[in-house]
Every structure is written in C-alpha cells, then in structure tokens.
Write a protein that holds these residues in place. Structure first.
Motif, PDB file in Angstrom:
ATOM      1  N   GLY A 129      13.886   7.629   2.009  1.00 28.64           N
ATOM      2  CA  GLY A 129      13.851   7.881   3.439  1.00 28.64           C
ATOM      3  C   GLY A 129      12.560   7.394   4.071  1.00 28.64           C
ATOM      4  N   THR A 130      12.477   7.516   5.383  1.00 29.12           N
ATOM      5  CA  THR A 130      11.297   7.058   6.114  1.00 29.12           C
ATOM      6  C   THR A 130      10.067   7.879   5.720  1.00 29.12           C
ATOM      7  N   ILE A 131       8.935   7.185   5.547  1.00 26.61           N
ATOM      8  CA  ILE A 131       7.691   7.875   5.218  1.00 26.61           C
ATOM      9  C   ILE A 131       6.551   7.220   5.995  1.00 26.61           C
ATOM     10  N   PRO A 132       5.673   8.022   6.622  1.00 23.81           N
ATOM     11  CA  PRO A 132       4.522   7.451   7.318  1.00 23.81           C
ATOM     12  C   PRO A 132       3.513   6.861   6.328  1.00 23.81           C
ATOM     13  N   VAL A 133       2.942   5.722   6.707  1.00 26.64           N
ATOM     14  CA  VAL A 133       1.952   5.039   5.876  1.00 26.64           C
ATOM     15  C   VAL A 133       0.726   4.745   6.727  1.00 26.64           C
ATOM     16  N   LEU A 134      -0.445   5.174   6.249  1.00 25.91           N
ATOM     17  CA  LEU A 134      -1.707   4.821   6.884  1.00 25.91           C
ATOM     18  C   LEU A 134      -2.289   3.655   6.097  1.00 25.91           C
ATOM     19  N   THR A 213       4.482  14.860   4.574  1.00 27.54           N
ATOM     20  CA  THR A 213       4.199  13.945   3.468  1.00 27.54           C
ATOM     21  C   THR A 213       3.940  12.575   4.061  1.00 27.54           C
ATOM     22  N   PHE A 214       2.860  11.935   3.613  1.00 28.30           N
ATOM     23  CA  PHE A 214       2.548  10.587   4.077  1.00 28.30           C
ATOM     24  C   PHE A 214       1.714   9.879   3.011  1.00 28.30           C
ATOM     25  N   ILE A 215       1.541   8.584   3.202  1.00 28.55           N
ATOM     26  CA  ILE A 215       0.825   7.755   2.226  1.00 28.55           C
ATOM     27  C   ILE A 215      -0.424   7.178   2.869  1.00 28.55           C
ATOM     28  N   ILE A 216      -1.533   7.191   2.125  1.00 30.04           N
ATOM     29  CA  ILE A 216      -2.741   6.463   2.515  1.00 30.04           C
ATOM     30  C   ILE A 216      -2.806   5.241   1.607  1.00 30.04           C
ATOM     31  N   LEU A 217      -2.834   4.063   2.204  1.00 28.55           N
ATOM     32  CA  LEU A 217      -2.661   2.819   1.440  1.00 28.55           C
ATOM     33  C   LEU A 217      -3.790   1.844   1.753  1.00 28.55           C
ATOM     34  N   SER A 218      -4.428   1.313   0.713  1.00 29.82           N
ATOM     35  CA  SER A 218      -5.441   0.272   0.901  1.00 29.82           C
ATOM     36  C   SER A 218      -4.819  -1.088   0.638  1.00 29.82           C
ATOM     37  N   ASP A 219      -5.494  -2.148   1.060  1.00 27.75           N
ATOM     38  CA  ASP A 219      -4.939  -3.484   0.834  1.00 27.75           C
ATOM     39  C   ASP A 219      -5.753  -4.279  -0.177  1.00 27.75           C
ATOM     40  N   GLY A 220      -6.508  -3.584  -1.024  1.00 27.31           N
ATOM     41  CA  GLY A 220      -7.276  -4.267  -2.064  1.00 27.31           C
ATOM     42  C   GLY A 220      -6.397  -4.679  -3.235  1.00 27.31           C
ATOM     43  N   PHE A 221      -7.027  -5.254  -4.254  1.00 26.53           N
ATOM     44  CA  PHE A 221      -6.294  -5.687  -5.446  1.00 26.53           C
ATOM     45  C   PHE A 221      -5.747  -4.465  -6.192  1.00 26.53           C
ATOM     46  N   TYR A 222      -4.492  -4.548  -6.596  1.00 29.77           N
ATOM     47  CA  TYR A 222      -3.841  -3.409  -7.233  1.00 29.77           C
ATOM     48  C   TYR A 222      -4.546  -3.034  -8.527  1.00 29.77           C
ATOM     49  N   LEU A 242      -0.104  -5.263  -2.198  1.00 29.27           N
ATOM     50  CA  LEU A 242       0.302  -4.349  -1.137  1.00 29.27           C
ATOM     51  C   LEU A 242       1.732  -3.853  -1.361  1.00 29.27           C
ATOM     52  N   THR A 243       2.621  -4.760  -1.760  1.00 26.82           N
ATOM     53  CA  THR A 243       4.007  -4.375  -2.029  1.00 26.82           C
ATOM     54  C   THR A 243       4.103  -3.438  -3.230  1.00 26.82           C
ATOM     55  N   ILE A 244       3.410  -3.792  -4.312  1.00 25.67           N
ATOM     56  CA  ILE A 244       3.446  -2.943  -5.512  1.00 25.67           C
ATOM     57  C   ILE A 244       2.938  -1.549  -5.190  1.00 25.67           C
ATOM     58  N   ARG A 245       1.808  -1.496  -4.519  1.00 25.88           N
ATOM     59  CA  ARG A 245       1.177  -0.210  -4.210  1.00 25.88           C
ATOM     60  C   ARG A 245       2.070   0.645  -3.314  1.00 25.88           C
ATOM     61  N   LEU A 246       2.644   0.030  -2.290  1.00 27.14           N
ATOM     62  CA  LEU A 246       3.487   0.778  -1.364  1.00 27.14           C
ATOM     63  C   LEU A 246       4.733   1.323  -2.054  1.00 27.14           C
ATOM     64  N   GLU A 247       5.434   0.461  -2.805  1.00 25.80           N
ATOM     65  CA  GLU A 247       6.661   0.918  -3.462  1.00 25.80           C
ATOM     66  C   GLU A 247       6.368   1.876  -4.613  1.00 25.80           C
ATOM     67  N   HIS A 248       5.211   1.729  -5.232  1.00 24.64           N
ATOM     68  CA  HIS A 248       4.776   2.698  -6.247  1.00 24.64           C
ATOM     69  C   HIS A 248       4.696   4.096  -5.635  1.00 24.64           C
ATOM     70  N   GLU A 249       3.995   4.215  -4.511  1.00 31.87           N
ATOM     71  CA  GLU A 249       3.849   5.525  -3.879  1.00 31.87           C
ATOM     72  C   GLU A 249       5.188   6.050  -3.362  1.00 31.87           C
ATOM     73  N   CYS A 250       6.024   5.146  -2.859  1.00 33.62           N
ATOM     74  CA  CYS A 250       7.349   5.562  -2.392  1.00 33.62           C
ATOM     75  C   CYS A 250       8.204   6.082  -3.535  1.00 33.62           C
ATOM     76  N   THR A 251       7.960   5.615  -4.749  1.00 31.46           N
ATOM     77  CA  THR A 251       8.698   6.117  -5.908  1.00 31.46           C
ATOM     78  C   THR A 251       8.288   7.544  -6.233  1.00 31.46           C
ATOM     79  N   HIS A 252       7.007   7.864  -6.062  1.00 29.41           N
ATOM     80  CA  HIS A 252       6.590   9.259  -6.209  1.00 29.41           C
ATOM     81  C   HIS A 252       7.295  10.134  -5.167  1.00 29.41           C
ATOM     82  N   TYR A 253       7.410   9.613  -3.964  1.00 35.26           N
ATOM     83  CA  TYR A 253       8.129  10.336  -2.907  1.00 35.26           C
ATOM     84  C   TYR A 253       9.591  10.509  -3.299  1.00 35.26           C
TER      85      TYR A 253
END
Length: 388
Positions: A129-134, A213-222, A242-253
């Motif tokens: 589902g939809t999740i806010p990302v900072l 519930t929301f995600i704090i996401l950086s754009d550095g090297f994974y 960025l894609t790996i990190r975002l979908e990784h956190e979404c999997t925890h969600y």
C-alpha cells in the motif's frame, strides 16, 4: 513445509555449529511472522492505512512551501535540535508525550538541516500500500532526521552502512489535534477539558487513528558500497541504490502489515534485499547481497559490513556469528539458484507471492542443500489468488 526443529538442528550440525551455538541460532533464527487465513484472500497492493490521508495533505502543502517547512509544523520532534540529554528535559517530554504546544519553549530551537530545501516528501505505492517517504539528499540531514524521529533527538551514532529507516508506531500529535477538532465540532457545548480527557483515554487504544508509518530514505550508495566494487558507473549505482533501498524498506512494511512483524534480523534483511535487488535489476546476484553484508571475501568478514547490525539481542557469540555468516552465504546462493532455475516470468511479475513464500521459511531451510525445492514447494502451496 519443513519446520521441524530436528531438521534445523541437522542443518546447523552440517555447518559445524557446536551444541551451544545451535542453541543460540535456533533462538535467533525463529520465524516470528504470524499466519492467518486472511492471506488466502488478500489483494495487492494493500489498501492504504488511515494515516495516509493526513500525509496526502502534507504532500499537497509541501508542493507549495517545501516538505521541511510543512513537516516541522506537524511533527513536534522537528521543533527541537539534536542535543545530548534533550529527551530528558521537561519541555521535550511534555511536547512529545503529552502534546503540549512548543511555542514559547526555550528548548524548541528547531532541527537544523544542511539542505532543508532538498528534502522531498513522496507518497510511494508499494506492494503493502501507499507509504510516505522522506527522501534526503544530504547525509548529515539523513542522520539528523533519523536521530530526531527515532532517537528522541539524541545524538546516537548512525552506522555508515545505514541509508534508510522505516519509522513505525510514530505518535503523530498533529493527527491527535485534528481528531480533537473534529470531536469538538461534533460535541459543541460539551467539550470541556474534562470531557476531552475522557475522550482521549478512549482514543489511546485506537492506535490506527494517531500512529503513523513512514520511511526516511537517503540517496547515497546502498550499504555504503562503492560502484567500483560492483563494476558500475557512479550515476548508475546511485540510481539503482535508491530503488534497492526504497523497495527494501517497503518489504519491511509488507511483512509488518501482512504478518505483524519487522525485525532487525538477517532473515528480514535477506527477504528485503532480495526484493530490492530484483526490483532494481530484474534478477538476483547473490554476490551483491554478500557485498552489502560484508561477506564478499567469505570466510573473512569485512568490519563495517551490514551483517553486524543484525547480531541480535543479546548479541550472538563470536562462534555463532561465524556460523551465521556461513548460513547467510549459503542462503543467498540458494536464493540466486532458485530465482534462476525455478521462477517463471509470471511469478517474477508477482513478487508478492515470492515474498510470502520466503516469509514462511527459516534461515536454516534457506541455507540447506535442498533449499530451492523448499522454496518452490512453499510457493506451490500458496493460494493462486494473490493478485498484484
């Protein structure tokens, strides 16, 4: 599905664990994901949680005045600096625990970001589902936001290998104030402070009405892995990271919403990195995952790799940690073999099914020589009606 403790014990024996190490790892590798029959009828993506409506309002306002300007008016922790001991002050405790307004508080000098205008608020459509990302473009700002929103504004160290954080169960006082305004409108003439106190007590058990519930996401090297380590160009690796990190956190969600758990545990990380890597490049090279963890030169472990972040509480002994490294390497290689040999295009396009199947297993099962058949059998036993 194989879940017998004797099987897990045999696998640990195969990897050379002593009796004491087996005892540690059997506890550490317990699968705590909760099962229920509703999984048979669930449809993906899941419906958004109640807090998304409020975050949609934040996102609209952010397009006008910027995400940081919006959020520091709504999230009280952003009104305080990062400062040792601040969480123990009376001002901070009343603001974050009782919702007392911070206007006029000497301690509420505001969170300082190096590049506040670069902070972005995104509403990401995930399998859960939809999740806010900072999205944070500055490393120092990422650290500051994580400290403010997860460490009570204390300057706790954040590992260099950590580039994202999912915040769950966050008490949003802005939503509580919105609730109170609606309650007062419906109870005009009968909304004294005493009556509100009673209503607030009725609100407390209904966590979905005020916890976010929301995600704090950086754009550095994974995982703080450099592009040269993977034979990639910098711009390419930053985009993939960025894609790996975002979908990784979404999997925890995903596991939290579906199975009631997301842990600082290597099984959770294995599943989440699998999803992130496949989302980014369409296949699963085990050596990438091993590099992320610090196991690229197994049996040597690279200090500073992510694996040490998941050693458990209490931490695994040195000997058990070495066995865990061997289990992780075997599990990653088996997962690559499964993805290469067994997954059809239809299943690859339905990542939700694979994530559900992996969540049914334990690390010992994924590390066993027959792991690919375990995964395939588990996948075959899932209901075929898990639409994505």
């Amino acid at each position: 599905m194989i879940d017998q403790e004797s099987f897990r014990t045999d696998v640990l024996t195969y990897f050379g664990a002593t009796a004491a190490q087996k005892e540690e790892l059997l506890i550490y590798n317990q699968n705590v994901f909760k099962r229920n029959s509703s999984i048979n009828s669930v449809k993906f993506p899941l419906n958004p949680e109640p807090h998304i409506a409020t975050w949609e309002e934040y996102a609209i306002a952010a397009k006008v005045i910027g995400a940081f300007e919006v959020l520091k008016k709504r999230l009280v922790q952003l009104r305080f600096p990062i400062q040792e001991g601040i969480s123990q002050t009376q001002a901070y405790r009343t603001a974050t625990r009782k919702g007392v307004l911070v206007d006029g508080m000497a301690e509420a000098t505001g969170l300082i970001l190096q590049q506040p205008q670069q902070l972005q608020l995104i509403l990401h459509q995930s399998l859960a589902g939809t999740i806010p990302v900072l999205l944070v473009r500055n490393r120092e700002d990422f650290v500051s936001l994580v400290q403010a929103l997860t460490q009570r504004n204390e300057p706790q160290p954040i590992p260099a290998s950590m580039g994202a954080c999912i915040v769950s169960g966050f008490n949003n006082w802005d939503r509580i104030r919105q609730y109170r305004r609606q309650w007062e409108t419906l109870n005009s003439g009968n909304c004294s402070e005493t009556n509100w106190t009673a209503e607030f007590q009725r609100l407390i058990p209904q966590k979905q009405l005020y916890q976010d519930t929301f995600i704090i996401l950086s754009d550095g090297f994974y995982s703080n892995v450099y592009p040269s380590n993977l034979g990639l160009e910098e711009s390419q690796w930053q985009r993939l990271s960025l894609t790996i990190r975002l979908e990784h956190e979404c999997t925890h969600y995903f596991t939290r919403r579906l199975f009631g758990s997301m842990r600082n545990n290597i099984l959770d990380e294995l599943i989440a990195d699998y999803r992130g890597i496949v989302a980014a490049i369409g296949y699963y090279p085990a050596d990438w995952f091993l590099y992320f963890l610090g196991l690229e030169s197994f049996p040597n472990y690279r200090e500073g790799g992510r694996l040490q972040n998941y050693r458990g509480q209490p931490p695994l002994s040195d000997g058990a940690f070495e066995i865990l490294q061997a289990l992780v390497k075997a599990a990653a290689e088996n997962l690559q073999r499964f993805h290469t040999e067994f997954t059809s295009e239809a299943v690859i396009n339905n990542q939700a099914q694979i994530l559900v199947a992996l969540s049914y297993l334990r690390l010992e099962e994924l590390a066993a020589p027959e792991a690919t058949s375990h995964i395939q059998k588990t996948l075959n036993n899932l209901p075929t009606t898990l639409p994505i």
